[in-house]
Design an enzyme around this catalytic site. Structure first.
Site, short mmCIF file in Angstrom:
data_model
loop_
_atom_site.label_atom_id
_atom_site.label_comp_id
_atom_site.label_asym_id
_atom_site.label_seq_id
_atom_site.Cartn_x
_atom_site.Cartn_y
_atom_site.Cartn_z
N GLU A 171 -0.70 -11.87 -7.72
CA GLU A 171 -2.08 -11.42 -7.95
C GLU A 171 -2.16 -10.00 -7.38
O GLU A 171 -2.26 -9.81 -6.17
CB GLU A 171 -3.06 -12.37 -7.26
CG GLU A 171 -4.44 -12.31 -7.82
CD GLU A 171 -5.23 -11.18 -7.18
OE1 GLU A 171 -5.71 -11.39 -6.06
OE2 GLU A 171 -5.35 -10.11 -7.79
N CYS A 202 -9.81 -6.29 -5.55
CA CYS A 202 -8.93 -6.05 -6.71
C CYS A 202 -9.68 -6.15 -8.03
O CYS A 202 -9.22 -5.65 -9.05
CB CYS A 202 -7.77 -7.03 -6.70
SG CYS A 202 -8.28 -8.73 -6.76
N1 LIG Z 1 -4.69 -7.66 -5.27
C1 LIG Z 1 -5.34 -7.64 -4.13
O1 LIG Z 1 -6.21 -8.43 -3.89
C2 LIG Z 1 -4.99 -6.62 -3.14
C3 LIG Z 1 -4.42 -5.46 -3.54
N2 LIG Z 1 -4.11 -4.52 -2.61
C4 LIG Z 1 -3.48 -3.31 -3.08
O2 LIG Z 1 -2.81 -2.65 -1.99
C5 LIG Z 1 -3.19 -1.30 -2.00
C6 LIG Z 1 -3.38 -0.72 -0.63
O3 LIG Z 1 -3.37 -1.71 0.36
P1 LIG Z 1 -2.21 -1.62 1.38
O4 LIG Z 1 -2.41 -2.61 2.47
O5 LIG Z 1 -1.98 -0.19 1.76
O6 LIG Z 1 -1.04 -2.12 0.42
P2 LIG Z 1 0.35 -2.70 0.80
O7 LIG Z 1 0.98 -2.99 -0.48
O8 LIG Z 1 1.06 -1.87 1.79
O9 LIG Z 1 0.04 -4.12 1.55
C7 LIG Z 1 -0.68 -5.06 0.86
C8 LIG Z 1 -0.32 -6.38 1.49
O10 LIG Z 1 1.05 -6.64 1.24
C9 LIG Z 1 1.73 -6.96 2.46
N3 LIG Z 1 3.09 -6.44 2.39
C10 LIG Z 1 3.47 -5.15 2.44
N4 LIG Z 1 4.82 -5.07 2.32
C11 LIG Z 1 5.27 -6.35 2.18
C12 LIG Z 1 6.55 -6.96 2.03
N5 LIG Z 1 7.67 -6.22 1.94
N6 LIG Z 1 6.63 -8.30 1.95
C13 LIG Z 1 5.52 -9.05 2.02
N7 LIG Z 1 4.28 -8.56 2.17
C14 LIG Z 1 4.16 -7.22 2.23
C15 LIG Z 1 0.93 -6.30 3.54
O11 LIG Z 1 1.12 -7.04 4.74
P3 LIG Z 1 1.26 -6.22 6.13
O12 LIG Z 1 -0.01 -5.48 6.28
O13 LIG Z 1 1.47 -7.27 7.17
O14 LIG Z 1 2.44 -5.31 5.96
C16 LIG Z 1 -0.50 -6.41 3.01
O15 LIG Z 1 -1.04 -7.65 3.37
C17 LIG Z 1 -4.50 -1.24 -2.72
O16 LIG Z 1 -4.55 -0.01 -3.42
C18 LIG Z 1 -4.50 -2.39 -3.67
O17 LIG Z 1 -4.01 -2.00 -4.94
C19 LIG Z 1 -4.31 -4.66 -1.26
C20 LIG Z 1 -4.89 -5.84 -0.84
C21 LIG Z 1 -5.29 -6.88 -1.74
O1 LIG Z 2 -9.56 -8.67 -4.19
C1 LIG Z 2 -9.03 -9.78 -4.13
O2 LIG Z 2 -8.02 -10.02 -3.46
C2 LIG Z 2 -9.68 -10.97 -4.81
C3 LIG Z 2 -11.14 -10.84 -4.99
C4 LIG Z 2 -11.86 -12.14 -4.84
C5 LIG Z 2 -13.31 -11.92 -4.95
C6 LIG Z 2 -14.13 -13.13 -4.54
O3 LIG Z 2 -13.56 -14.10 -4.04
O4 LIG Z 2 -15.33 -13.05 -4.73
#
Ligand SMILES: NC(=O)C1=CN([C@@H]2O[C@H](COP(=O)(O)OP(=O)(O)OC[C@H]3O[C@@H](n4cnc5c(N)ncnc54)[C@H](OP(=O)(O)O)[C@@H]3O)[C@@H](O)[C@H]2O)C=CC1
Ligand SMILES: O=C(O)CCCCC(=O)O
Length: 475
Positions: A249, A283
């Site tokens: 996701e 997201c």
């Molecule tokens: N789809 C979603 O819901 C989300 C998307 N994002 C995306 O991430 C971007 C920026 O967030 P940012 O935190 O800087 O992104 P990162 O990709 O650096 O980290 C996102 C998550 O991935 C984990 N992570 C990072 N590297 C690894 C790895 N090698 N193995 C397993 N887990 C890993 C991090 O954990 P840790 O912090 O412990 O390293 C963090 O929880 C946003 O622009 C967005 O696109 C971010 C959060 C949620």
């Molecule tokens: O950004 C995400 O990781 C998921 C969004 C979920 C939003 C919601 O639970 O209302």
């Protein structure tokens, strides 16, 4: 501050003090609020052994037992959500009301999975030979590992937990280093609800080391990740190298198409709160606004005016409606989006700068006349910045919406049945919401296409990635 955190392995909190630890910071003021242990290889082996041992029993658990634990967790959440929400706001920054909503939404996820886990049906296939019986049964895949993000640190982890254990799998869960307390609260809830030891284990520490070590383990049969697309691709390739089932996701860059036949006031009323919810760190946050030319200025004025009423401040202050970004590097990223848009001649209709000088605050920002090739219309901002651009024909807006490698959520506002049908069928997205914001419910599938990932969480599809079909034929 919150109490120092530990690992949750085999039903016990361990490594609560001493050893190799990392600090947790409050995004509102950068103060240290606690610390968590960095799991060692030995800790990871303990978690693997615990989950493997528990799977031998849990895979044969009665759906009624899984149903009971999940309903019990739902009840405990409804009774005890406040302290969990307070920790969430402390480590993630979102307004307390949003934290409460996030935690309470998980009671619905627990109830949904309690009901659905009793409906994991197989099927009988009529045989060509009447002396042969052919059946398909669906079995839990085994021990799983999940990596959950910091933006919804409780609910995004929780959705993986209820799907895995509801399917009869066991799980090792690692949350984000920015928000480690929230995932531990999940382990405590399930333990107190009677989940057998070892079914759910929580580790923390170096995410790269942990994911590379666990995904390579022959004990792990499936991974689930929510986070950025670059990291998702890295983990998916690791899963591929070790032939593990995988659900992703990932990032999105949700387009919004506002047609000239739309109810503009309805669109603005729904889009502004959802755009700036969690400071845009969602997201499925609407982030690319394509507005038909003859309603463009009206929409822009009303959207910017409503957004100007957002109160930026610490999540624990009751009048705050938008908190800080989760870490300081995101401030620089927001500034880059604004500067790049201005270089391409875009117009700042609201905000555009960090808010104050302490804490990771950035003003709600609305940028008009953003060209297609600007960073804001191509890269996911994942922050409180909205890019708005006019369009002439609906077909052109759909083409723009589909022009990126992302395909998670998408939105449209129109009163035309023809436009609604064309848009909803033409958008390359896992989810389409028209004239309202109706995504991420327990009973509806959540997930994307293209670089936004694959697999679904919630809905009737929720267990699919945690099950495998076994065909049995007997004469
Ligand atoms: N789809 C979603 O819901 C989300 C998307 N994002 C995306 O991430 C971007 C920026 O967030 P940012 O935190 O800087 O992104 P990162 O990709 O650096 O980290 C996102 C998550 O991935 C984990 N992570 C990072 N590297 C690894 C790895 N090698 N193995 C397993 N887990 C890993 C991090 O954990 P840790 O912090 O412990 O390293 C963090 O929880 C946003 O622009 C967005 O696109 C971010 C959060 C949620
Ligand atoms: O950004 C995400 O990781 C998921 C969004 C979920 C939003 C919601 O639970 O209302």
């Amino acid at each position: 501050m919150y109490a120092d955190l530990g690992l949750f392995i085999n039903g016990r909190l361990v490594n609560i003090e001493g050893g190799d630890r990392s600090s947790v910071h409050n995004p509102a003021n950068d103060e240290v609020i606690g610390s968590f242990p960095n799991a060692s290889v030995s800790d990871l082996d303990d978690a693997l052994a615990s989950a493997e041992r528990a799977f031998s029993t849990w895979k044969n658990s009665s759906p009624l037992d899984r149903n009971a634990v999940l309903h019990q967790v739902a009840m405990k959440i409804r009774q005890g959500y406040e302290p969990i929400a307070r920790k969430l706001t402390l480590e993630q920054g979102k307004p307390f009301a949003e934290a409460v909503a996030e935690v309470l939404s998980c009671a619905e996820h627990a109830d949904w999975h309690a009901q659905e886990c009793r409906r994991i049906y197989g099927r009988v296939i009529p045989a060509r030979d009447s002396s042969v019986q052919q059946v398909v049964i669906r079995e839990p895949v085994g021990v799983c590992v999940a990596f959950s993000p910091w933006n919804f640190p409780f609910s995004q982890a929780f959705r993986k937990v209820v799907a895995a254990i509801g399917a009869g799998c066991t799980l090792i869960l690692k949350g984000s280093s920015d928000t480690p307390a929230s995932v531990l609260e999940i382990a405590k809830l399930f333990h107190d609800a009677g989940l057998p030891d070892g079914v759910l284990n929580v580790v923390s520490g170096d995410s790269s080391m942990i994911s590379e070590y666990l995904i390579a383990s022959p004990i792990i049969k499936k991974i689930s990740f929510t986070g950025s697309t670059p990291i998702g691709k890295r983990l998916a390739s690791l899963a591929g190298a070790h032939m593990k089932k995988c659900s992703m996701e990932l990032g999105g860059h949700a387009p919004v198409i506002v047609c000239d036949d739309a109810d503009i006031d309805n669109a603005v009323k729904r889009l502004v709160p959802f755009k700036f919810r969690n400071a845009g760190q969602v997201c499925i946050s609407p982030s690319r606004f394509y507005v038909q030319a003859n309603v463009y200025e009206e929409f822009l004025d009303k959207f910017a005016k409503l957004a100007s009423g957002i109160k930026v401040g610490p999540g624990w202050e009751t009048n705050s409606t938008m908190g800080p970004l989760v870490h300081a590097r995101r401030i620089q990223e927001m500034e880059e989006f604004v500067d790049d848009a201005k270089r391409f001649g875009a117009r700042i209709a609201l905000g555009g700068t960090r808010h104050g000088s302490a804490g990771n605050y950035f003003d709600p920002t609305v940028i008009a006349d953003v060209p297609e090739h600007a960073k804001l219309m191509t890269d996911e901002p994942f922050g409180p910045v909205a890019g708005i651009a006019p369009f002439q024909r609906v077909e052109d807006a759909v083409a723009s919406a589909n022009s990126l490698p992302y395909g998670l959520a998408s939105y449209a506002f129109t009163t035309s049945i023809e436009n609604s049908h064309f848009i909803s069928r033409s958008l390359e997205a896992g989810m389409v919401s028209i004239n309202h914001i109706g995504l991420a419910l327990a009973e509806t599938p959540f997930g994307g296409v293209k670089d936004s990932g694959y697999g679904r969480e919630g809905g009737a599809e929720t267990f699919d990635d945690y099950l495998t079909s076994k065909f049995i034929t007997q004469k």
